[in-house]
Motif scaffolding. Structure first.
Motif, PDB file in Angstrom:
ATOM      1  N   ILE A   1      -3.895   2.847  -1.734  1.00 36.99           N
ATOM      2  CA  ILE A   1      -3.393   3.057  -0.372  1.00 36.99           C
ATOM      3  C   ILE A   1      -4.372   2.532   0.673  1.00 36.99           C
ATOM      4  O   ILE A   1      -3.978   1.934   1.676  1.00 36.99           O
ATOM      5  CB  ILE A   1      -3.131   4.562  -0.123  1.00 36.99           C
ATOM      6  N   CYS A   2      -5.664   2.726   0.429  1.00 35.71           N
ATOM      7  CA  CYS A   2      -6.661   2.545   1.490  1.00 35.71           C
ATOM      8  C   CYS A   2      -7.332   1.179   1.515  1.00 35.71           C
ATOM      9  O   CYS A   2      -8.180   0.933   2.384  1.00 35.71           O
ATOM     10  CB  CYS A   2      -7.721   3.642   1.367  1.00 35.71           C
ATOM     11  N   VAL A   3      -7.020   0.291   0.586  1.00 32.88           N
ATOM     12  CA  VAL A   3      -7.548  -1.081   0.600  1.00 32.88           C
ATOM     13  C   VAL A   3      -6.370  -2.034   0.802  1.00 32.88           C
ATOM     14  O   VAL A   3      -5.496  -2.129  -0.062  1.00 32.88           O
ATOM     15  CB  VAL A   3      -8.285  -1.424  -0.719  1.00 32.88           C
ATOM     16  N   PRO A   4      -6.294  -2.722   1.942  1.00 30.77           N
ATOM     17  CA  PRO A   4      -5.136  -3.582   2.241  1.00 30.77           C
ATOM     18  C   PRO A   4      -4.917  -4.647   1.166  1.00 30.77           C
ATOM     19  O   PRO A   4      -5.880  -5.220   0.639  1.00 30.77           O
ATOM     20  CB  PRO A   4      -5.511  -4.225   3.584  1.00 30.77           C
TER      21      PRO A   4
ATOM     22  N   MET B   1     -13.712  -6.494   4.009  1.00 27.17           N
ATOM     23  CA  MET B   1     -14.457  -5.450   4.697  1.00 27.17           C
ATOM     24  C   MET B   1     -14.356  -4.129   3.938  1.00 27.17           C
ATOM     25  O   MET B   1     -15.339  -3.395   3.782  1.00 27.17           O
ATOM     26  CB  MET B   1     -13.946  -5.270   6.127  1.00 27.17           C
ATOM     27  N   ALA B   2     -13.143  -3.823   3.461  1.00 27.32           N
ATOM     28  CA  ALA B   2     -12.942  -2.576   2.720  1.00 27.32           C
ATOM     29  C   ALA B   2     -13.762  -2.566   1.428  1.00 27.32           C
ATOM     30  O   ALA B   2     -14.349  -1.541   1.060  1.00 27.32           O
ATOM     31  CB  ALA B   2     -11.453  -2.396   2.400  1.00 27.32           C
ATOM     32  N   ILE B   3     -13.815  -3.712   0.758  1.00 28.34           N
ATOM     33  CA  ILE B   3     -14.599  -3.801  -0.483  1.00 28.34           C
ATOM     34  C   ILE B   3     -16.081  -3.664  -0.186  1.00 28.34           C
ATOM     35  O   ILE B   3     -16.829  -2.995  -0.916  1.00 28.34           O
ATOM     36  CB  ILE B   3     -14.295  -5.125  -1.207  1.00 28.34           C
TER      37      ILE B   3
ATOM     38  N   ASN C   1       0.850  -1.193   0.000  1.00 31.90           N
ATOM     39  CA  ASN C   1       0.000   0.000   0.000  1.00 31.90           C
ATOM     40  C   ASN C   1       0.884   1.241   0.000  1.00 31.90           C
ATOM     41  O   ASN C   1       0.918   2.024   0.952  1.00 31.90           O
ATOM     42  CB  ASN C   1      -0.933  -0.011   1.207  1.00 31.90           C
ATOM     43  N   THR C   2       1.595   1.421  -1.110  1.00 34.42           N
ATOM     44  CA  THR C   2       2.489   2.568  -1.273  1.00 34.42           C
ATOM     45  C   THR C   2       2.337   3.141  -2.679  1.00 34.42           C
ATOM     46  O   THR C   2       1.829   2.471  -3.582  1.00 34.42           O
ATOM     47  CB  THR C   2       3.965   2.168  -1.053  1.00 34.42           C
TER      48      THR C   2
END
Length: 866
Positions: free
Chosen positions: A417-420, A431-433, A371-372
């Motif tokens: 960046i924000c989705v592992p 969970m992010a999805i 995540n970079t």
């Protein structure tokens, strides 16, 4: 083609057509012009350009004479007939100009030559429309008079269309393709204008209480033809870097004017990037996670990566924020030393607003391992997002913080960046999805970043101004060219991707970054006020005029102050919202086929977690079951279907399948009924026609003949009536051709085995005896031009509902040119050949399976199809 609109920054000159006439058009009757030039009137329609010598012998004709004849007849002759109908004198010289054949280095022209010039066409067609409306208003013309005059032009257009069709499809045509292009372009312009004349002279004179109702003009109505384009035009698009998939869309869904317009649009990126794509799938933007590389300078920073480091974020903070049910966002700030600082903070709902970024991973702003992102990318994102946060706010938004107004502080969300991405946190990734809808809905705005659009300028400059006025005193043109904007977005990589669809549909405010600036789509695409509609000689197809409306309306309606008032959960359950989303799915793609139902669940307001926990192969079936109520048109979409019991009616996929956008628009329109998914199948209202095949299994291409079952039209007058395409347009004695939809759909995902439509041979022979043709609820077979439908088994009536099993998708054709040929050596699919074969089979005591009849006059309405 001087009458056509051009992009603001065209990459090539407009097509210029040489003047080839050896003699001017004589002004006589259009249909008998060939005989006046020594040809056979009917022979030329078949491509026979031989002439008779004084002794009656056939003589070959040189291509120069043929091309002169075609231009004089199908270009200037057609124009002459329009002038006659509207009552104005025709002067051929008005459509001829002298241009320099060569231009020297100092700009001086050399060698004058004559060419066709269509600058006068817009004024002519505008006068036709306005004068007929005026005469209609004063009583000089009745609507029947308007129809009669339009029918006269339609007859000439039909002749021109047949000629162009044969010459463009001819394998050994020596006719110059640019000449053919000019003939078809003129025919298309007159065809469009004729439809406008007919419709305006009817609808504009309806009583006020009837306007806007579903009323159609009585009697004859013009049929919009699809004017083809020569192969060289499409080859030119291919060599200019267009994807074969996009070229296929242009062929299916856009008119010849838009195709010519597309040849002048600038394409960005490598010309070879679409080498592996096909007409059925664009794979250029599919990514391979194992080989994916993040790029520097994607957003125009000019960074080559030499001294640019990757910015690391606190990975644990990202995961913990998601676990707590909050949204992690990126905070970017310029400190007192002028340095950028980046960190992850949770969005608390009442804090500072953020901009969500919508991008195409293939353009290099993703990262499949960490995540970079490179520092250059994040700095560019700061500069682009802070402009929106500082300069645009809703009516009810809180005051903008000073640091944001000073362009020193910004907040944005980016999936990279924000989705592992770490495999150890797959549960957090899910969970992010599942929270993705929330991310875009609560964002201040969404910013679309597409590599091609970032290089596209929409501003009008003096050099690209049209030589023909299209506004006729209606005020200044819009600040951007509407057709440029719509065509650029609809043929961008961003528009083609699946995940970007939700990123465009869910937010309140959608911005697209162009080379000029970032534009708020709902401000620059006003419905019904498009620039290109004003040019009567270049009316655009419905897809151009309405291309972005489905996206920017989104059912999130605002009040007069710009405040969104619709409850999002309720709006997603609204059937019109679902229809709009489903229409937008057509011709999209994703790198993983299993992502489609997940994305659709997010768009439709379902909990994606249910589908994430379902095996990938069963997700589409689960999606339909969870939705419960669907547009009935889904059953009739001519796409591959699921093989699960009671779900054989259900599309296996709704994206990427190469079907007509117009077909999708019609089948998913609000006019047709809704359908309910049940345990026994799908319940719907539809129009069913039981067939009689006289105990014979039908073939994959059969004709439905009028009359009692088993009656075969006799040779002679009855047969002639059936095969005269120009006389049976609205007759009840027409033949209907039923064609099996058997197009194979190529694998486009990379993780699928490929799929296609089951061959006819896989259908049970018993099922093909006396099946039923089922069409959408408001469609009738006697008005079919090219209707999609389905074939189902002989039904059973249970509690007032007809139950049947889905067999296959079909097309209903009437007046297809292939049906009416009368050449004994032609394809055996023609009507006369089918009749002859059936008579021969009956004489031997059998049937061919090429003919069926309607079982009776009853139409079956209530269905449950499994």
């Amino acid at each position: 083609m001087d009458h056509l609109d051009r992009p603001a920054n065209p990459v090539k000159d407009q097509f210029k057509i040489a003047y080839l006439c050896l003699a001017p058009y004589d002004g006589g009757d259009f249909l008998t012009y060939p005989s006046r030039r020594g040809f056979d009137d009917m022979g030329v329609l078949e491509g026979d350009f031989t002439r008779k010598s004084p002794i009656g012998k056939d003589e070959p004709v040189g291509i120069t004479l043929v091309q002169s004849f075609l231009q004089s007849w199908l270009f200037f002759g057609l124009l002459c007939e329009v002038y006659k109908v509207i009552g104005r004198p025709f002067h051929q010289r008005d459509y001829i100009s002298e241009d320099s054949l060569l231009v020297r280095g100092d700009g001086q022209g050399r060698g004058l030559t004559r060419r066709v010039n269509t600058s006068a066409l817009p004024e002519l067609l505008a006068f036709w429309i306005d004068s007929f409306k005026q005469k209609r208003a004063t009583g000089e013309l009745s609507f029947e008079d308007v129809q009669r005059l339009c029918m006269r032009i339609d007859t000439y257009l039909q002749t021109s269309y047949k000629m162009c069709f044969r010459l463009v499809r001819g394998y050994h045509s020596y006719v110059d393709e640019e000449l053919l292009l000019s003939l078809m372009c003129l025919g298309n312009a007159i065809d469009d204008a004729m439809v406008v004349v007919n419709n305006r002279c009817f609808y504009d004179f309806l009583p006020l209480h009837l306007r806007g109702t579903q009323i159609t003009p009585p009697g004859w109505s013009p049929i919009k033809r699809r004017w083809d384009a020569p192969k060289s035009v499409f080859n030119g698009l291919l060599f200019s870097g267009w994807c074969p998939f996009d070229i296929g869309i242009l062929k299916r869904d856009f008119g010849i004017n838009e195709i010519i317009y597309a040849t002048q649009l600038r394409r960005h990126g490598s010309l070879q990037r679409h080498m592996a794509c096909s007409t059925t799938a664009c794979t250029a933007n599919n990514i391979d996670e194992a080989t994916y590389k993040t790029r520097h300078g994607t957003l125009g920073s000019g960074c080559v990566g030499t001294d640019c480091d990757d910015v690391e974020f606190d990975y644990d903070t990202i995961c913990e924020t998601i676990r707590s049910g909050l949204t992690p966002i990126i905070k970017s700030e310029i400190n007192a030393y002028g340095e950028f600082e980046f960190s992850i903070v949770p969005y608390l709902g009442e804090g500072d607003a953020y901009v969500a970024i919508s991008h195409v991973w293939a353009h290099g702003m993703g990262n499949t391992r960490k995540n970079t992102l490179p520092r250059c990318q994040l700095q560019s994102l700061h500069q682009r997002t802070v402009v929106l946060l500082a300069g645009f706010s809703a009516i009810d938004a809180p005051p903008v913080r000073p640091n944001i107004r000073a362009r020193r502080l910004s907040y944005f969300w980016l999936d990279t960046i924000c989705v592992p991405v770490q495999p150890a946190n797959v549960d957090v990734r899910k969970m992010a999805i599942s929270q993705m809808a929330q991310v875009y809905e609560q964002a201040h705005s969404v910013l679309v970043l597409d590599e091609g659009l970032l290089h596209t300028s929409l501003r009008t400059d003096d050099r690209s101004a049209k030589t023909v006025s299209a506004y006729r005193g209606r005020g200044p043109p819009p600040p951007v060219r509407q057709k440029d904007l719509v065509m650029s977005v609809m043929f961008s990589d961003w528009w083609r991707r699946l995940w970007t669809l939700q990123e465009g549909v869910l937010p309140d405010y959608l911005f697209v970054a162009f080379a000029d600036c970032s534009m708020h789509l709902s401000h620059v695409v006003p419905a019904g006020a498009e620039e290109h509609v004003m040019n009567r000689a270049d009316l655009s197809s419905d897809r151009v005029k309405e291309g972005l409306n489905d996206l920017i309306e989104k059912s999130h309606l605002a009040n007069e102050h710009g405040i969104i008032t619709v409850d999002r959960k309720i709006s997603k359950e609204n059937m019109e919202y679902r229809r709009r989303v489903l229409r937008l799915l057509c011709n999209r793609a994703t790198s993983r086929s299993s992502d489609e139902p997940i994305c659709l669940a997010t768009l439709m307001g379902l909990d994606p977690q249910i589908l994430l926990d379902t095996p990938p192969k069963e997700r589409m079936q689960m999606l339909y079951a969870c939705l419960g109520t669907l547009p009935a048109g889904l059953v009739f979409l001519p796409v591959p279907k699921l093989e699960a019991e009671n779900f054989r009616w259900a599309p296996r996929s709704l994206i990427g399948v190469p079907i007509s956008l117009m077909t999708t628009q019609v089948l998913l329109s609000e006019e047709d009924s809704e359908a309910e998914v049940t345990e026994a199948g799908i319940r719907l209202q539809a129009t069913g026609y039981p067939l009689a095949s006289l105990d014979t299994p039908l073939n994959d291409n059969f004709y439905i003949f009028p009359g009692p079952p088993g009656q075969i039209p006799s040779e002679g007058e009855d047969e002639q009536c059936l095969t005269d395409v120009d006389k049976v347009r609205s007759s009840n004695t027409q033949v209907v051709a039923i064609v099996h939809y058997d197009q194979t759909v190529q694998d486009q995902f990379g993780d699928a085995t490929g799929f296609g439509v089951a061959p006819w041979s896989s259908l049970g022979k018993q099922d093909l005896i006396d099946p039923v043709v089922v069409l959408p609820h408001l469609r009738r077979i006697e008005r079919a031009a090219q209707h999609p439908g389905v074939l189902v088994t002989k039904p059973q009536l249970v509690d007032g509902v007809w139950h049947a099993r889905f067999l296959c998708n079909i097309w209903c054709h009437r007046n297809s040119m292939a049906m009416w040929g009368d050449n004994h050596r032609s394809d055996p699919g023609t009507v006369k050949n089918r009749l002859r074969a059936e008579r021969a089979a009956v004489a031997q005591g059998s049937r061919t399976g090429n003919m069926a009849w309607f079982r009776g006059s009853e139409v079956l309405r209530d269905w449950c199809i499994s």
